[in-house]
Enzyme design. Structure first.
Site, PDB file in Angstrom:
ATOM      1  CE1 TYR A   1      -3.621   2.622   0.715  1.00  0.00           C
ATOM      2  CE2 TYR A   1      -2.128   3.396   2.420  1.00  0.00           C
ATOM      3  CZ  TYR A   1      -3.241   3.589   1.635  1.00  0.00           C
ATOM      4  OH  TYR A   1      -3.975   4.737   1.752  1.00  0.00           O
TER       5      TYR A   1
ATOM      6  CE  LYS B   1      -2.706   5.275  -2.571  1.00  0.00           C
ATOM      7  NZ  LYS B   1      -3.882   6.002  -3.064  1.00  0.00           N
TER       8      LYS B   1
END
Length: 257
Positions: free
Chosen positions: A153, A157
């Site tokens: 994740y 990002k």
């Protein structure tokens, strides 16, 4: 009045952003993953102009979504809000054979950006966890590393910030920026998050509509309307180019300057 598309706007930060912009008189198009969620979005934001539907975990659906967006546009602003978290205990592989977090969080906004006409303003939602991201484009699909969902994740990002900066560099006619909305109490953020929905939406609304000098910049990373320094890797143009090349290879679509 601006015409605005917000991906992932059937709930959470995206829907709240849409509610504010629509209430302010802007022509807002929502996006939902399924027809059922689209109907929920219509009921939640009745002032919205339209809703388009497509699953960002599918390259075919994302292409169809881009076609719908072109039909619903043109747009002055596109807010790439859609994303998924990193709580999975094992990698989830999509119908395209790709790791799902990377595909939804990074590859989908790349493909939409590449396929759609360039708006005046582009906003890519990231996360403060981009600071923990590590560029591993040699293994973006986690095929050789031990799986770590939160690292996947964080990496995705970071890639979103890199994408925003690359678009700003390649397309000087558009304002392209990344936004950390904060840790917001949503389905994704969870009940222990520290911030409320209005805080999570305020910077996107400002960047989408304001003509203040601070909001009409490009290639910046914001949180709470404050211009911050992102992960140092995000500014490396050679890494940006490698990310664009990987996304072009995976989608068959090159991002044109």
């Amino acid at each position: 009045m601006a015409t605005i598309l917000i991906t992932g706007s059937s709930d959470g930060i995206g829907r709240h952003t849409a509610e504010i912009l629509a209430a302010d008189g802007h022509r807002v198009t929502l996006h939902a993953r399924t027809d059922r969620r689209a109907e929920d979005a219509r009921k939640a934001v009745p002032q919205a102009h339209d809703v388009i539907v497509g699953d960002l975990a599918s390259l075919a659906h994302t292409r169809e979504l881009a076609a719908q967006a072109i039909g619903a546009g043109p747009f002055d602003v596109v807010i790439h809000n859609a994303g998924i978290g990193g709580g999975q205990s094992a990698p989830e592989i999509t119908e395209d054979g790709l790791e799902r977090i990377f595909q939804v969080n990074t590859l989908a906004p790349y493909l939409l950006t590449a396929l759609m006409p360039t708006p005046a303003r582009l906003i890519y939602l990231t996360s403060g966890l981009e600071a923990n991201g590590r560029v591993r484009l040699d293994d973006a699909q986690w095929r050789t590393r031990q799986w770590d969902g939160m690292q996947a994740y964080s990496d995705s990002k970071l890639y979103d910030v890199m994408l925003a900066f690359a678009v700003a560099r390649l397309r000087p006619g558009t304002l392209s920026n990344a936004v950390d909305p904060g840790w917001i109490r949503t389905r994704l953020g969870g009940p222990d998050a520290t911030d409320d929905l209005p805080q999570g939406a305020e910077t996107q609304v400002w960047l989408a509509t304001s003509h203040e000098p601070a909001a009409t910049v490009s290639g910046h990373y914001f949180k709470r309307r404050t211009d911050l320094r992102a992960n140092p890797q995000a500014y490396d143009e050679s890494l940006q180019e490698q990310l664009l090349a990987l996304c072009a290879d995976l989608t068959g679509v090159k991002l044109q300057a």
